[in-house]
Design a protein around this motif. Structure first.
Motif, PDB file in Angstrom:
ATOM      1  N   MET A 197       0.685  -1.009  -0.007  1.00  0.00           N
ATOM      2  CA  MET A 197       0.077   0.020   0.002  1.00  0.00           C
ATOM      3  C   MET A 197       0.855   1.316   0.082  1.00  0.00           C
ATOM      4  O   MET A 197       0.326   2.369  -0.521  1.00  0.00           O
ATOM      5  CB  MET A 197      -0.824  -0.126   1.243  1.00  0.00           C
ATOM      6  CG  MET A 197      -2.333   0.494   1.189  1.00  0.00           C
ATOM      7  SD  MET A 197      -3.263   0.112  -0.394  1.00  0.00           S
ATOM      8  CE  MET A 197      -4.185   1.268  -0.464  1.00  0.00           C
TER       9      MET A 197
ATOM     10  N   VAL B   3       1.536   2.682  -3.350  1.00  0.00           N
ATOM     11  CA  VAL B   3       0.365   3.019  -4.109  1.00  0.00           C
ATOM     12  C   VAL B   3      -0.207   4.480  -3.390  1.00  0.00           C
ATOM     13  O   VAL B   3      -0.242   5.390  -4.230  1.00  0.00           O
ATOM     14  CB  VAL B   3      -0.815   2.066  -3.694  1.00  0.00           C
ATOM     15  CG1 VAL B   3      -2.226   2.792  -4.265  1.00  0.00           C
ATOM     16  CG2 VAL B   3      -0.534   0.764  -4.211  1.00  0.00           C
ATOM     17  N   ASN B   4       0.014   4.550  -2.231  1.00  0.00           N
ATOM     18  CA  ASN B   4      -0.133   6.041  -1.649  1.00  0.00           C
ATOM     19  C   ASN B   4       0.788   6.966  -1.907  1.00  0.00           C
ATOM     20  O   ASN B   4       0.561   8.114  -2.226  1.00  0.00           O
ATOM     21  CB  ASN B   4      -0.002   5.727  -0.042  1.00  0.00           C
ATOM     22  CG  ASN B   4      -1.315   5.149   0.648  1.00  0.00           C
ATOM     23  OD1 ASN B   4      -2.368   5.345  -0.050  1.00  0.00           O
ATOM     24  ND2 ASN B   4      -0.767   4.395   1.641  1.00  0.00           N
TER      25      ASN B   4
ATOM     26  N   PRO C   9      -3.768  -4.841   0.450  1.00  0.00           N
ATOM     27  CA  PRO C   9      -5.193  -5.668   0.941  1.00  0.00           C
ATOM     28  C   PRO C   9      -5.117  -6.832  -0.372  1.00  0.00           C
ATOM     29  O   PRO C   9      -4.456  -6.954  -1.313  1.00  0.00           O
ATOM     30  CB  PRO C   9      -6.222  -4.850   0.558  1.00  0.00           C
ATOM     31  CG  PRO C   9      -5.858  -3.556  -0.293  1.00  0.00           C
ATOM     32  CD  PRO C   9      -4.216  -3.393  -0.225  1.00  0.00           C
TER      33      PRO C   9
ATOM     34  N   GLY D 222      -6.358  -9.364  -3.040  1.00  0.00           N
ATOM     35  CA  GLY D 222      -6.959  -9.110  -4.194  1.00  0.00           C
ATOM     36  C   GLY D 222      -6.494  -7.759  -4.675  1.00  0.00           C
ATOM     37  O   GLY D 222      -7.364  -7.282  -5.586  1.00  0.00           O
ATOM     38  N   PHE D 223      -5.510  -7.254  -4.181  1.00  0.00           N
ATOM     39  CA  PHE D 223      -5.144  -5.690  -4.868  1.00  0.00           C
ATOM     40  C   PHE D 223      -4.899  -5.897  -6.374  1.00  0.00           C
ATOM     41  O   PHE D 223      -5.496  -5.230  -7.341  1.00  0.00           O
ATOM     42  CB  PHE D 223      -3.959  -4.889  -4.325  1.00  0.00           C
ATOM     43  CG  PHE D 223      -3.645  -3.812  -4.806  1.00  0.00           C
ATOM     44  CD1 PHE D 223      -4.410  -2.594  -4.169  1.00  0.00           C
ATOM     45  CD2 PHE D 223      -2.966  -3.423  -5.766  1.00  0.00           C
ATOM     46  CE1 PHE D 223      -4.134  -1.331  -4.686  1.00  0.00           C
ATOM     47  CE2 PHE D 223      -2.631  -2.231  -5.943  1.00  0.00           C
ATOM     48  CZ  PHE D 223      -3.285  -1.139  -5.500  1.00  0.00           C
ATOM     49  N   PHE D 224      -4.003  -6.663  -6.696  1.00  0.00           N
ATOM     50  CA  PHE D 224      -3.690  -7.295  -8.151  1.00  0.00           C
ATOM     51  C   PHE D 224      -4.773  -8.320  -8.632  1.00  0.00           C
ATOM     52  O   PHE D 224      -4.967  -9.274  -7.915  1.00  0.00           O
ATOM     53  CB  PHE D 224      -2.394  -7.431  -8.205  1.00  0.00           C
ATOM     54  CG  PHE D 224      -1.228  -6.610  -8.198  1.00  0.00           C
ATOM     55  CD1 PHE D 224      -1.305  -5.814  -8.876  1.00  0.00           C
ATOM     56  CD2 PHE D 224      -0.424  -6.615  -6.861  1.00  0.00           C
ATOM     57  CE1 PHE D 224      -0.257  -4.441  -8.615  1.00  0.00           C
ATOM     58  CE2 PHE D 224       0.310  -5.427  -6.699  1.00  0.00           C
ATOM     59  CZ  PHE D 224       0.503  -4.633  -7.566  1.00  0.00           C
ATOM     60  N   PRO D 225      -5.429  -8.054  -9.461  1.00  0.00           N
ATOM     61  CA  PRO D 225      -6.387  -8.984 -10.328  1.00  0.00           C
ATOM     62  C   PRO D 225      -5.585 -10.189 -10.696  1.00  0.00           C
ATOM     63  O   PRO D 225      -4.505 -10.165 -10.809  1.00  0.00           O
ATOM     64  CB  PRO D 225      -7.075  -8.188 -11.374  1.00  0.00           C
ATOM     65  CG  PRO D 225      -5.804  -7.268 -11.684  1.00  0.00           C
ATOM     66  CD  PRO D 225      -5.381  -6.875 -10.294  1.00  0.00           C
ATOM     67  N   SER D 226      -6.553 -11.338 -10.786  1.00  0.00           N
ATOM     68  CA  SER D 226      -5.860 -12.565 -11.051  1.00  0.00           C
ATOM     69  C   SER D 226      -5.502 -12.259 -12.639  1.00  0.00           C
ATOM     70  O   SER D 226      -6.007 -11.345 -13.143  1.00  0.00           O
ATOM     71  CB  SER D 226      -7.002 -13.663 -11.084  1.00  0.00           C
ATOM     72  OG  SER D 226      -7.820 -13.387 -11.738  1.00  0.00           O
TER      73      SER D 226
ATOM     74  N   GLY E  60      -8.714 -12.140 -14.552  1.00  0.00           N
ATOM     75  CA  GLY E  60      -9.199 -10.878 -14.212  1.00  0.00           C
ATOM     76  C   GLY E  60      -8.858  -9.815 -14.967  1.00  0.00           C
ATOM     77  O   GLY E  60      -9.501  -8.969 -15.455  1.00  0.00           O
ATOM     78  N   ALA E  61      -7.354  -9.667 -14.970  1.00  0.00           N
ATOM     79  CA  ALA E  61      -6.807  -8.506 -15.715  1.00  0.00           C
ATOM     80  C   ALA E  61      -7.001  -8.555 -17.187  1.00  0.00           C
ATOM     81  O   ALA E  61      -7.346  -7.386 -17.695  1.00  0.00           O
ATOM     82  CB  ALA E  61      -5.300  -8.507 -15.442  1.00  0.00           C
TER      83      ALA E  61
ATOM     84  N   LEU F  47     -10.845  -7.012 -17.699  1.00  0.00           N
ATOM     85  CA  LEU F  47     -10.742  -5.680 -17.245  1.00  0.00           C
ATOM     86  C   LEU F  47     -10.033  -4.983 -18.547  1.00  0.00           C
ATOM     87  O   LEU F  47     -10.571  -3.959 -19.182  1.00  0.00           O
ATOM     88  CB  LEU F  47      -9.841  -5.341 -16.227  1.00  0.00           C
ATOM     89  CG  LEU F  47      -9.860  -3.787 -15.722  1.00  0.00           C
ATOM     90  CD1 LEU F  47     -10.998  -3.101 -15.855  1.00  0.00           C
ATOM     91  CD2 LEU F  47      -8.920  -3.586 -14.531  1.00  0.00           C
TER      92      LEU F  47
END
Lengths: 500, 158, 321
Positions: free
Chosen positions: B1, B4-5, B67, B69-73, B76-77, B80
């Motif tokens: 995180m 990202v922040n 957290p 599931g931050f990076f999609p599978s 999933g990616a 998207l």
């Protein structure tokens, strides 16, 4: 009493089969126009105008007004179930309504919205009957100066939204304000941050931004997680529970009054009414942290307020002939096309028509309630469509909605860009609501300030030295300083307790 | 995180710096009150200060892990990326191919690809969502939707 | 080799086909889509006017015409769309003078079109400018108003439209002609200054006759003067500015524009169609109901006015900024 007698003759006029028919057609079309994104009430009324050329005056005005206030009933449906705000007025409802739909409480949200809308609309119609002319005279004293101070109150309310991180909320709020500075500046009329794009001259369009930040980014999130169940649908939750009903009494009451008062003031919008209602609900709530996660108050308040506003906004038209929005301007046109001049003399010169139309507002709102409540289970069935198909259709509606706002592909680009941005903010856990809310406030704030200063000849004292504006600014100061005072008082108390 | 922040914080910082610089060249005050540069300057300045505070807090505070599931599978990616690509492609070609054809292709792609629907289902929904929606919005409700500007498609009325 | 020939041949055929479709005799061709670009927002006065005109044009021409609203930046979006559309006679749109001229002459608007980007087809209506006060105002005529403005320089507040619009320049012209200074208040819609006037925040408003008529009828406003050389047929009791000693003329006209380069026959076709529309009883009736005065002007006269407007405004715009 004159008004009551007038209203009675009005009901007699409005209950004729043909006038009931016009009210029904108007309500039905209004609901349809509201449900479909991209077709606002103004567009719907514009389609009807050629038809009304050949109708009797009463029928035409009854039908057009029913379409106008009916569209706000319909707008809720797409917003809550699909996360697509068809119009800026329902954008605020999205914050909690869509979350409720995801939790399987979409039916409850829609019921509460319909009932709240009915109450708000009917109350505003009563207001028109009872004390409209007097109140409008007061409302006209509410000029740009007072308007500006009201916006400051709204900003203050927003600042006190704690959320998970105060700092993040403030940054996101400022981000919305910054976006609002794009376009022609109201002071001397030069383009700001438009990058030479004429599409940005009028500023960034609000609806595609909200659609992108909330709706599209949500779809992006769902896409990347194939296993996630998106909507829980249970038929049991169609009806609001006892707890829901209890929770909604306050918001509906406050929303009604707020929407009504704002509706009297020409130049305010339904979006502003629902915005203020939402922020007020967060402020008075004992558990503000629930907002944004499916709080039913966040649906009841704004939905009531925007319908109350829509009906109350007809009051300046009837009593002064002032159209507060394009849709109401069309109604004014319908009056004029029939040789009538809405204004102080309308009720004196053509009482039968005026009272018939007013009575039709009660009938129309009731029809809308009857039309909407039984249909809610049907609407909720939409969510039973397999998500991947529903997803495609939602995207279609979003693309149509964004395009038809100003018939330009630029808004489609805005939608996609803010969808991506919203996705990033979600990942980084930055709250999206403050951005949407300040984007409504920003342009109004600056425009009204400029107008107030042009009226005062550059004298800044009008903001604090005039009674209404001064009181509002004091209220804003109180809203901001109260939490500070509480913190200080608590520390003092603790200290004195320690000393003892 | 943490990363990202920092990234989001820096992006906001860049935005506020850009706006402050941009607003300096605008008139700050007029004889009737704030000019065009007034609000952007102060908004951006405050945003800059708050973002800096935020960045400091991120540096000083405890480092939170990403957290779950931050990076999609991978799948999933891909889904998207597929939908995003389709959206951008639609936006680019809608004015050339017209709404009906562009939307038909868009829906076919979205439903069959990321949506994993069968071919007949994809075709049925795509036709409904393009030609059906056009009929509803344009022919019934009088809403304008993009039309093709390629000669032969135009002559077909698309 | 064979492929190459086919490509060349087919592209040649395509080129011929598309060029013939532009030059084809007998405008308008069957099956062509015709669009009317309207710069006013859906439901505004301008939009309703153009929808009425379009409906009647459809009857006269026997063709379907689709209205597209490109709302924003004071008709600039619509003008942009017209100027970049194919000059084949199938796309036309809203031309409001002098609003449009002021857009391309104002450098801050960054317009990507100029006067020669359009061919003015015909003028359909013209609504003379007007200055109005509240019905209970002490100013009974223009002289009262000017006297008050002289006695209180910079104190009388007048609603002057949006910045750099016709209304704004009307107020500037009045200041110059009468030798006074007033406080100009800029608004972003027609309804807003009228609301402020009724609410008592403004002393007067500069707009057009049609914007005030309804409120004059309902006994709330009084028009001090009509900015025309003759009295308005819709309000014959109101004196003109000229009658009151000010040679001031202004107004908002609406007509049709078509992109530059459009074949002459197409322009003539639409001009004739508009002429027939303005003579039809139904259109006259509709316009009377809307409170808008018809004023037809053919392509030649309209083009002359178009040029004159540009010549008249150019020096004002460059000195104003």
């Amino acid at each position: 009493m004159d008004a009551i007698a007038g209203l009675m003759t009005g009901f007699a006029g409005a209950m004729t089969p043909e006038n009931l028919y016009y009210a029904f057609i108007g309500s039905l079309l209004g609901t349809l126009v509201g449900v479909l994104p991209g077709v606002g009430s103004a567009a719907g009324m514009a389609i009807l105008i050629p038809v009304t050329f050949n109708l009797p005056a009463e029928g035409a005005i009854i039908m057009l007004s029913a379409l106008f206030y009916g569209s706000y009933y319909g707008g809720t449906i797409t917003t809550v179930l699909l996360g697509i705000p068809g119009e800026s007025a329902s954008a605020v409802t999205l914050l909690d309504g869509y979350q409720m739909a995801k939790q399987g409480r979409g039916g409850a949200a829609l019921s509460v919205a319909a009932i709240g809308s009915f109450i708000g609309g009917t109350f505003a119609a009563c207001g028109l009957v009872v004390a409209a002319p007097v109140m409008v005279q007061y409302a006209l004293k509410f000029g740009p100066t007072e308007f500006f101070s009201l916006m400051i109150v709204a900003t203050a309310l927003l600042m006190t939204f704690a959320g998970t991180s105060m700092l993040k909320s403030l940054i996101m709020g400022l981000f919305g304000f910054s976006l609002a500075t794009v376009g022609m500046d109201p002071a001397i009329g030069i383009p700001r941050f438009t990058f030479g794009r004429i599409e940005l001259m009028d500023g960034i369009s609000f609806v595609p931004v909200v659609m992108g930040l909330f709706g599209l980014s949500e779809i992006f999130e769902n896409l990347e997680n194939p296993a996630r169940k998106v909507f829980q649908t249970s038929m049991k939750s169609l009806i609001p529970s006892m707890q829901d009903t209890k929770d909604c009494i306050g918001p509906v009451a406050r929303g009604t009054v707020l929407g009504f008062l704002l509706g009297l003031i020409p130049g305010t919008t339904q979006a502003l009414a629902s915005f203020l209602s939402y922020t007020t609900e967060v402020k008075v709530s004992k558990s503000p942290e629930r907002f944004g996660h499916g709080a039913i108050e966040g649906v009841a308040g704004p939905e009531t307020a925007n319908n109350s506003h829509a009906n109350a906004a007809l009051i300046p038209l009837f009593t002064l002939g002032i159209p507060g929005s394009p849709s109401i301007a069309i109604l004014l046109g319908a009056f004029m096309m029939n040789g009538l001049a809405p204004g102080p003399l309308l009720f004196a010169t053509s009482p039968k028509l005026a009272w018939t139309v007013v009575a039709s507002f009660f009938i129309g709102n009731l029809m809308l309630l009857i039309l909407n409540l039984p249909a809610i289970p049907l609407w909720v069935m939409i969510l039973k469509i397999p998500y991947s198909i529903l997803n495609g259709l939602i995207l279609t509606f979003m693309l149509i909605g964004a395009y038809s706002l100003s018939n330009s592909a630029f808004d489609v680009g805005t939608l996609i860009a803010f969808g991506v941005l919203g996705y990033i903010f979600r990942k980084a856990e930055f709250p999206l609501a403050p951005t949407a809310l300040t984007l409504i406030l920003g342009p109004l704030l600056e425009k009204k300030m400029r107008l107030a200063l042009e009226l005062s000849g550059g004298d800044l004292s009008v903001f604090y030295a005039t009674p209404i504006s001064g009181t509002l600014l004091a209220l804003a100061a109180l809203i901001v300083l109260w939490p500070v005072y509480q913190v200080l008082a608590n520390t003092y108390r603790r200290r004195t307790a320690l000393v003892k | 995180m943490f990363i990202v922040n920092i990234a989001v914080g820096l992006a906001f910082l860049c935005l506020s710096i850009y706006m402050v610089i941009g607003s300096i060249s605008m008139k700050y005050y007029t004889d009737l009150g704030p000019g065009p540069g007034f609000f952007p300057f102060w908004l951006a300045a405050i945003m800059g200060v708050l973002t800096t505070l935020w960045l400091v807090r991120v540096f000083v505070g405890p480092r939170q892990p990403l957290p779950e599931g931050f990076f999609p599978s991978r799948i999933g990616a891909l889904r998207l990326a597929g939908v995003l690509f389709a959206l951008i492609a639609y936006a680019l070609v809608a004015d050339i191919l017209g709404f009906r054809i562009a939307m038909l292709l868009f829906l076919l792609f979205v439903l069959y690809g990321p949506g994993r629907q069968s071919v007949p289902m994809s075709i049925a929904i795509a036709v409904l969502g393009s030609f059906g929606a056009y009929h509803l919005f344009h022919d019934v409700l009088g809403t304008h939707l993009p039309l093709s500007n390629i000669g032969f498609l135009e002559n077909l009325g698309l | 080799m064979k492929l190459k020939t086919t490509v060349i041949l087919s592209s040649l055929a395509l080129a011929m086909w598309s060029s013939t479709s532009v030059l084809a005799a007998g405008f308008p061709e069957e099956g062509k889509r015709i669009t009317m670009v309207v710069g006013s927002g859906v439901g505004t006065g301008g939009d309703i006017f153009y929808r009425l005109l379009t409906k009647e044009l459809e009857k006269v021409s026997g063709k379907n015409i689709e209205v597209i609203n490109k709302d924003g930046a004071g008709t600039q979006f619509a003008l942009q769309a017209i100027s970049t559309s194919k000059p084949d006679g199938y796309t036309m749109g809203q031309l409001a003078l002098p609003t449009a001229t002021m857009i391309w002459l104002d450098p801050t608007k960054q317009a990507q079109f100029k006067g020669d980007s359009f061919i003015p087809v015909s003028m359909v209506m013209s609504d003379p400018g007007a200055t109005a006060v509240r019905a209970d105002s002490p100013y009974k005529n223009m002289k009262d108003f000017i006297d008050a403005a002289k006695a209180n320089p910079g104190k009388i507040k007048i609603g002057a439209g949006a910045r750099n619009t016709r209304q704004h320049f009307d107020v500037l012209a009045l200041e110059k002609a009468a030798g006074v200074t007033v406080q100009k208040v800029h608004a972003d819609s027609t309804a807003q200054p009228v609301t402020l006037l009724i609410g008592g925040q403004l002393d007067a408003v500069a707009e057009s006759v049609g914007d005030f008529l309804n409120m004059v009828k309902s006994g709330q406003l009084r028009i001090l003067g009509v900015w025309d050389d003759k009295r308005s047929p819709l309000a014959p009791e109101i004196p003109t500015m000229e009658e009151q000693g000010y040679k001031l003329y202004s107004g908002a006209s609406r007509g049709l524009a078509i992109p530059a380069g459009t074949p002459k026959e197409a322009v003539e076709f639409w001009d004739n169609a508009v002429k027939k529309v303005t003579e039809s009883a139904e259109f006259k009736d509709g316009m009377a109901k809307l409170g808008l005065p018809i004023k037809y002007m053919n392509s030649q006269d309209y083009a002359k006015l178009y040029k004159e407007t540009e010549d008249r405004i150019k020096p004002i715009m460059s000195s104003g900024n």
